[in-house]
Design an enzyme around this catalytic site. Structure first.
Site, mmCIF file in Angstrom:
data_model
loop_
_atom_site.group_PDB
_atom_site.id
_atom_site.type_symbol
_atom_site.label_atom_id
_atom_site.label_comp_id
_atom_site.label_asym_id
_atom_site.label_seq_id
_atom_site.Cartn_x
_atom_site.Cartn_y
_atom_site.Cartn_z
ATOM 1 N N CYS A 105 7.755 51.479 -9.163
ATOM 2 C CA CYS A 105 7.469 52.923 -9.072
ATOM 3 C C CYS A 105 8.373 53.649 -8.088
ATOM 4 O O CYS A 105 8.253 54.863 -7.902
ATOM 5 C CB CYS A 105 6.007 53.142 -8.693
ATOM 6 S SG CYS A 105 5.664 52.655 -6.990
ATOM 7 N N CYS A 107 4.109 47.696 -1.597
ATOM 8 C CA CYS A 107 4.147 49.019 -2.198
ATOM 9 C C CYS A 107 2.732 49.589 -2.054
ATOM 10 O O CYS A 107 1.765 48.945 -2.454
ATOM 11 C CB CYS A 107 4.519 48.889 -3.673
ATOM 12 S SG CYS A 107 4.093 50.348 -4.643
ATOM 13 N N GLU A 129 0.846 -1.205 0.000
ATOM 14 C CA GLU A 129 0.000 0.000 0.000
ATOM 15 C C GLU A 129 0.873 1.244 0.000
ATOM 16 O O GLU A 129 2.065 1.169 0.298
ATOM 17 C CB GLU A 129 -0.919 -0.007 1.227
ATOM 18 C CG GLU A 129 -0.166 0.190 2.522
ATOM 19 C CD GLU A 129 -0.972 -0.200 3.765
ATOM 20 O OE1 GLU A 129 -1.814 -1.112 3.668
ATOM 21 O OE2 GLU A 129 -0.736 0.409 4.810
ATOM 22 N N ASP A 144 2.481 10.560 2.857
ATOM 23 C CA ASP A 144 3.431 11.545 3.349
ATOM 24 C C ASP A 144 2.697 12.653 4.111
ATOM 25 O O ASP A 144 2.356 13.688 3.561
ATOM 26 C CB ASP A 144 4.187 12.137 2.145
ATOM 27 C CG ASP A 144 5.510 12.739 2.574
ATOM 28 O OD1 ASP A 144 5.888 12.568 3.754
ATOM 29 O OD2 ASP A 144 6.150 13.381 1.726
ATOM 30 N N LYS A 194 11.040 3.351 -0.986
ATOM 31 C CA LYS A 194 10.960 4.788 -1.245
ATOM 32 C C LYS A 194 11.157 5.075 -2.731
ATOM 33 O O LYS A 194 12.102 4.580 -3.338
ATOM 34 C CB LYS A 194 12.062 5.528 -0.443
ATOM 35 C CG LYS A 194 11.820 5.518 1.058
ATOM 36 C CD LYS A 194 10.628 6.361 1.411
ATOM 37 C CE LYS A 194 10.750 7.335 2.513
ATOM 38 N NZ LYS A 194 11.797 7.978 3.054
ATOM 39 N N LYS A 225 2.829 4.617 0.951
ATOM 40 C CA LYS A 225 3.374 5.240 2.153
ATOM 41 C C LYS A 225 2.975 6.704 2.087
ATOM 42 O O LYS A 225 3.479 7.458 1.256
ATOM 43 C CB LYS A 225 4.891 5.090 2.187
ATOM 44 C CG LYS A 225 5.510 5.623 3.461
ATOM 45 C CD LYS A 225 6.980 5.248 3.543
ATOM 46 C CE LYS A 225 7.607 5.602 4.889
ATOM 47 N NZ LYS A 225 7.389 6.961 5.325
ATOM 48 N N TYR A 270 -4.186 2.956 8.628
ATOM 49 C CA TYR A 270 -3.663 1.771 7.943
ATOM 50 C C TYR A 270 -3.192 0.641 8.857
ATOM 51 O O TYR A 270 -2.732 -0.378 8.380
ATOM 52 C CB TYR A 270 -2.526 2.163 6.997
ATOM 53 C CG TYR A 270 -1.551 3.173 7.577
ATOM 54 C CD1 TYR A 270 -0.745 2.846 8.641
ATOM 55 C CD2 TYR A 270 -1.471 4.460 7.041
ATOM 56 C CE1 TYR A 270 0.133 3.758 9.176
ATOM 57 C CE2 TYR A 270 -0.593 5.391 7.564
ATOM 58 C CZ TYR A 270 0.210 5.035 8.636
ATOM 59 O OH TYR A 270 1.071 5.941 9.168
ATOM 60 N N CYS A 290 9.995 50.251 -4.172
ATOM 61 C CA CYS A 290 9.293 49.451 -5.170
ATOM 62 C C CYS A 290 10.080 49.380 -6.477
ATOM 63 O O CYS A 290 10.465 50.412 -7.030
ATOM 64 C CB CYS A 290 7.906 50.042 -5.433
ATOM 65 S SG CYS A 290 7.044 49.202 -6.775
ATOM 66 N N CYS A 345 0.802 52.554 -8.922
ATOM 67 C CA CYS A 345 2.042 51.861 -9.292
ATOM 68 C C CYS A 345 1.798 51.044 -10.571
ATOM 69 O O CYS A 345 0.886 50.217 -10.622
ATOM 70 C CB CYS A 345 2.464 50.952 -8.148
ATOM 71 S SG CYS A 345 3.711 49.745 -8.587
HETATM 72 S S1 IVH Z 1 2.808 1.075 8.883
HETATM 73 C C1 IVH Z 1 5.431 -0.108 12.536
HETATM 74 N N1 IVH Z 1 1.823 2.031 6.717
HETATM 75 O O1 IVH Z 1 5.685 5.996 7.826
HETATM 76 C C2 IVH Z 1 4.904 0.240 11.230
HETATM 77 N N2 IVH Z 1 3.229 3.454 7.997
HETATM 78 O O2 IVH Z 1 8.536 5.581 8.395
HETATM 79 C C3 IVH Z 1 3.569 0.814 11.333
HETATM 80 N N3 IVH Z 1 3.471 5.719 7.077
HETATM 81 O O3 IVH Z 1 5.523 6.133 11.325
HETATM 82 C C4 IVH Z 1 3.366 1.820 10.303
HETATM 83 N N4 IVH Z 1 2.164 5.396 5.330
HETATM 84 O O4 IVH Z 1 3.833 7.548 9.966
HETATM 85 C C5 IVH Z 1 2.615 2.280 7.760
HETATM 86 N N5 IVH Z 1 0.804 2.740 4.771
HETATM 87 C C6 IVH Z 1 1.593 2.987 5.818
HETATM 88 C C7 IVH Z 1 2.212 4.244 6.012
HETATM 89 C C8 IVH Z 1 3.036 4.438 7.119
HETATM 90 C C9 IVH Z 1 2.920 6.268 5.978
HETATM 91 C C10 IVH Z 1 4.373 6.436 7.987
HETATM 92 C C11 IVH Z 1 4.038 6.259 9.435
HETATM 93 C C12 IVH Z 1 5.281 5.658 10.042
HETATM 94 C C13 IVH Z 1 6.323 6.069 9.081
HETATM 95 C C14 IVH Z 1 7.483 5.122 9.162
#
Ligand code: IVH
Length: 705
Positions: free
Chosen positions: A444, A459, A137, A141, A347, A139, A250, A441, A464
Site C-alpha cells: 500500500c 506497515c 547411541e 545436538d 557424523k 549424538k 548419557y 509498504c 492495507c
Molecule cells: S559422550 C568424553 N555421548 O558431543 C565424551 N557426548 O563432540 C563424553 N554429545 O561434548 C561425551 N550426544 O556435548 C557423548 N550420546 C552422547 C552425546 C554426546 C551429544 C555431545 C557432548 C560432547 C560433544 C562432543
C-alpha cells in the site's frame, strides 16, 4: 521403566487423596505435604521423562496450586527442593565460573565405515581384548551440560564452557523438569556423582516457540540447538522455564562413595549398566535409543537404521556415538588432549545444501509485519526442494551479511523450517548486491515503522490490501475458524473480484451465489461446500474466534487464556489494561494490544457484524442452561483435539450437567468423548469394553436430549 505398575496405581490413588484433603488445616497440611510433593514428582516423571502423562493439565494444576498454597500459608513447611521452586521468580545471579570435576572432552569424529573399523582395530590392539562390547547411541545436538549430585540432592549444573571451566547455571538447570532434584544414588553407595548430558528442545516445541516469537515481533531462533544451549544462559528464570528445555543424560564422569573411593571401574564397571541405573533413578537417558553390541557390523546396522529414522525423532541429532562398554578398559585406553580413545562420533552428512540467492521479496503479514523472503535457485535438501525461504527480519540479514547473488548454505533438520545457515563469502566476485530494506509498504506504499524494542518493520495502515488478504486467510484457516472450501487461492480470488474486503464479508458470500456460479472452474459442488463450511464455522469455540480475529500478539495460547476468563466476547469492551494484565500469562504488551482492539470503533464494528450474521460470540456453555442433571453420576473422559469446545469448556459443560471429568482412562469412565487425532486412548477404551466411545456431537446431543 522407573515406576512399577503397582506404584502407578498407588500414585493415582494418592493423587485423589491429596486433592481431596483439606489444605487449610495445618495438621492435615503438614501430614500430606511431602506426600503431595512426591505425587507431583511422579507426574513430572510421567510427563517429562516417560512421555506418558496420567492426568491432564487441569488436574496437574490443581495439585500444583494446592502445594503452592500450603507453602504460602505455612512457611514453616516450605522446602527449597519442593517442585514449586522449579520456576523461581526473578533473575539468575551472574553465572560464576566453576571448574568441572572431570574435564569435558570432545569426541573424535568419523564420517564413514572405514573410520569406525579403524577405531575398533586400534582398541583391539591397545587392549588385547578378545571380546569388546560397544554402546551405540545418538549424538544429541543441543548444549553440553554437567550436573552434580551430592547426598542424593542436585547441587549444581554447569555449562560445558571450554571443557575445563564452565558457567554455574544451577538455577536454570533446576527449571528442567526431566531432571529430578533428588535421586537415590546412596542406594548404590554413591555420595557424589557428576553426570554429563545435553540440554535439548523438542523440534515440535521449537517450531511452536518460533511461531510465537514471530507473532510477538521478535526474531526467531535459527535452530533447536541454539535455543537449547542459549536458553540456559538466559538470566530471567521464568523465561527459561517457559521455553520447555529438556535434558538427555548419557555419561557418568565421576562417582565416589562416602570415603572418597572412586567407584568408576570398581563398583560401576559397565556404561550400559550406568545408563540403566540413571534410567531407574528417573533420569531421561538414551535407554530405548541405545544398543549394546559386539561387532562393527552390528554397530553400522544400528547407525544406518537411526540414519533413516532420525528425521522422525523428537530431538535433533547430528550423528551417533560409539563407546566402549567396559569402564576398566576405558581407563586403560585413556585419552588424548582432545578426546577419549574409547569413544568416537559418527557424523551423518549434514542436511545442508549450497545454492544461489537470486532475489529478495518483502512480504506483508496479517498484522503488517514485513518479512524478507529469499528466492533461491531451487535446491534439494533433506527430502524437499527449497526455492523460497524466510530471512525473518533485517537483523538476520545484517548479522549474516547476506547479499543478492550470494552463494548460501541452506540447512534443514527434520520438520524444522529451512533457513540460511551461512554465506559462502569466498565465492563472492564483487557482483553481489546489498539487500535494501524497503522504507514503504510493498502493498500500500505507506511509510514503514520499526518500534524500538522490536526486530521487524511494520506497515501500520489498517486497510492495507496485503494485510487484509493475510487476515482473511488466517480467519478461515484450519487452526482458527476452519472454513472448509475457503483456502488461500479462493480468498485471493474473492478479494480480487471484490466479493471479500473484510472478515464479515465471508458471511455475506451466500448473497453472491449467482455471481459465484458464473465463475470458471468453480462448480456447483465447490460452492455448496464453501457455503456449508461458512455456516458451520459460526459455532466454533470462543478461543478459536478470538485467535481468528487476528488481534496483534494474540496467538492460540493467549486466545485460550482470554476465552477462559470471559463468558461473552463483549465483556472485553469493558476490561481495562490492568484487568487484562492480571490474567496469568498475559503481559503488558499483549494487554495493550487487546485493549486497543476492543476500543477501536473499526474493529468493534467487525465484531458487531459477525454477531449480526449469527457467529457465536459467547461460550456454548451459556446456551446449554437446560442441561441440568443430564450427566448426573456419569464419568466422562475427553481425548484428542476438541473442535467444538475447549477442554475447559467441556469440563464446565460436563460439571454443569452433574457429570464428572476423569483424568485418565479406567473402569470408572462411562464415556470417552473423542476429538480429532485421538491416539491410543480409543483402542484402550475398546479393550476395556465398559467405556462408550462417542463424538463431540454425541456429547452435545446428550446435554440437549
Ligand atoms: S559422550 C568424553 N555421548 O558431543 C565424551 N557426548 O563432540 C563424553 N554429545 O561434548 C561425551 N550426544 O556435548 C557423548 N550420546 C552422547 C552425546 C554426546 C551429544 C555431545 C557432548 C560432547 C560433544 C562432543
Amino acid at each position: 521403566m522407573f515406576y512399577a505398575t503397582e506404584d502407578i496405581n498407588s500414585f493415582l490413588q494418592r493423587t485423589k487423596k491429596v486433592l481431596a484433603a483439606d489444605a487449610n488445616d495445618f495438621a492435615v497440611a503438614s501430614n500430606i505435604i511431602e506426600y503431595l510433593r512426591e505425587v507431583i514428582r511422579f507426574h513430572d516423571y510421567q510427563y517429562y521423562v516417560a512421555s506418558a502423562p496420567l492426568i491432564d493439565d487441569y488436574e496437574y494444576d490443581l495439585l500444583y496450586k494446592k502445594l503452592k498454597k500450603i507453602e504460602e500459608d505455612f512457611p514453616q513447611l516450605d522446602d527449597e527442593f519442593s517442585p514449586t521452586k522449579r520456576v523461581g521468580k526473578g533473575l539468575a545471579k551472574d553465572f560464576e565460573q566453576v571448574a568441572h570435576i572431570v574435564p569435558m572432552l570432545s569426541l573424535d569424529n568419523s564420517y564413514n565405515e572405514e573410520d569406525v573399523v579403524d577405531f575398533d582395530r586400534r582398541i583391539r590392539e591397545l587392549s588385547e581384548a578378545e571380546n569388546i562390547l560397544y554402546n551405540v547411541e545418538p549424538k544429541f545436538d543441543g548444549g553440553g551440560i554437567s550436573i552434580v549430585f551430592e547426598d542424593d540432592k542436585l547441587m549444581r549444573g554447569v555449562t560445558r564452557g571450554d571443557g575445563v571451566v564452565g558457567e554455574d547455571i544451577t538455577t536454570n538447570i533446576k527449571t528442567i523438569r526431566s531432571i529430578p532434584w533428588q535421586a537415590a544414588f546412596s542406594k548404590y553407595g554413591i555420595k557424589t556423582i557428576e553426570i554429563r548430558g545435553e540440554s535439548l528442545i523438542k523440534k515440535s516445541v521449537f517450531n511452536d516457540y518460533n511461531l510465537k516469537r514471530i507473532e510477538q515481533g521478535l526474531a526467531p531462533f535459527a535452530n533447536p540447538r541454539n535455543v537449547a544451549s542459549g536458553s540456559l544462559r538466559v538470566k530471567d528464570t521464568m523465561e527459561v522455564a517457559a521455553r520447555n528445555i529438556e535434558a538427555m543424560l548419557y555419561h557418568i564422569s565421576y562417582a565416589v562413595d562416602a570415603d572418597g573411593n572412586d567407584l568408576l571401574g570398581t563398583k560401576l564397571t559397565s556404561r550400559h549398566e550406568n545408563l540403566k541405573m540413571l534410567h531407574s533413578l528417573g533420569f531421561q537417558v538414551p535407554w530405548e535409543e541405545h544398543k549394546r553390541v559386539g561387532t562393527i557390523a552390528e554397530v553400522m546396522d544400528f547407525i544406518h537404521s537411526w540414519g533413516e529414522r532420525r528425521d522422525d525423532y523428537k530431538y535433533e541429532l547430528d550423528g551417533m556415538v560409539l563407546k566402549v562398554d567396559d569402564i576398566k578398559l576405558e581407563e586403560k585406553l585413556g585419552a588424548t588432549n582432545h578426546h577419549p580413545r574409547w569413544a568416537i562420533a559418527y557424523k551423518y552428512s549434514p542436511k545442508q545444501a549450497k545454492t544461489i540467492l537470486e532475489e529478495v521479496i518483502f512480504q506483508v503479514g496479517r498484522v503488517g509485519t514485513i518479512t524478507p523472503v529469499a528466492k533461491l535457485k531451487p535446491v534439494f535438501v533433506a527430502g524437499v526442494t527449497v526455492s523460497s525461504i524466510s530471512m525473518f527480519n533485517e537483523d538476520f540479514i545484517k548479522e549474516k551479511d547476506i547479499r543478492i547473488g550470494d552463494e548460501v548454505m541452506i540447512e534443514r533438520a527434520g520438520e524444522v523450517i529451512p533457513y540460511i545457515a551461512s554465506v559462502v563469502t569466498i565465492s563472492r566476485d564483487g557482483s553481489e548486491k546489498e539487500i535494501e530494506f524497503p522504507t514503504h509498504c510493498p502493498s500500500c506504499n505507506s511509510t514503514l515503522v520499526k518500534p524500538e524494542d522490536e526486530a521487524a518493520w511494520r506497515c501500520l495502515n489498517p486497510v492495507c490490501p496485503a494485510q487484509q488478504i493475510e487476515k482473511l486467510i488466517h480467519f478461515a484457516s484450519r487452526d482458527t475458524m476452519e472454513i472448509t472450501g475457503l483456502g488461500d487461492a479462493i480468498v485471493t480470488r474473492l478479494m480480487q473480484e471484490g466479493l471479500l474486503k473484510t472478515i464479515p464479508d465471508i458471511y455475506h458470500l451466500k448473497e453472491h451465489k449467482e455471481t459465484l456460479e458464473q465463475w470458471d472452474g468453480f462448480g456447483q459442488k465447490s460452492i455448496e461446500k464453501l457455503l456449508i463450511g461458512i455456516e458451520e464455522s459460526k459455532t466454533r469455540p470462543l478461543t478459536k474466534l478470538i485467535f481468528a480475529l487476528g488481534i496483534r500478539h494474540v496467538g492460540e495460547g493467549t486466545a485460550r487464556i482470554i476465552a477462559d476468563a470471559i463468558h461473552n466476547l463483549d465483556e472485553l469492551r469493558d476490561w481495562t489494561i490492568e484487568q487484562l494484565i492480571l490474567l496469568e500469562g498475559i503481559g503488558p504488551k499483549v494487554a495493550a494490544s487487546v485493549f486497543e482492539y476492543f476500543h477501536n470503533p473499526a474493529t468493534l464494528a467487525i465484531i458487531d457484524e459477525l454477531k449480526a450474521m449469527g457467529v457465536l460470540t459467547v461460550h456454548p456453555i451459556k446456551i446449554q442452561t437446560n442441561a441440568d442433571g443430564k450427566l448426573a453420576g456419569l464419568n466422562l473422559l475427553f481425548t484428542g483435539t476438541l473442535t467444538k469446545f475447549t477442554r475447559n469448556e467441556a469440563k464446565k459443560l460436563c460439571e454443569a450437567a452433574g457429570g464428572t471429568v476423569a483424568g485418565s482412562l479406567s473402569g470408572k469412565v462411562n464415556y470417552l468423548v473423542v476429538g480429532d487425532n485421538p491416539g491410543s486412548k480409543v483402542d484402550n477404551a475398546k479393550k476395556l469394553g465398559t467405556v462408550q466411545v462417542i463424538s463431540e456431537d454425541d456429547f452435545l446431543a446428550m446435554l440437549n436430549s
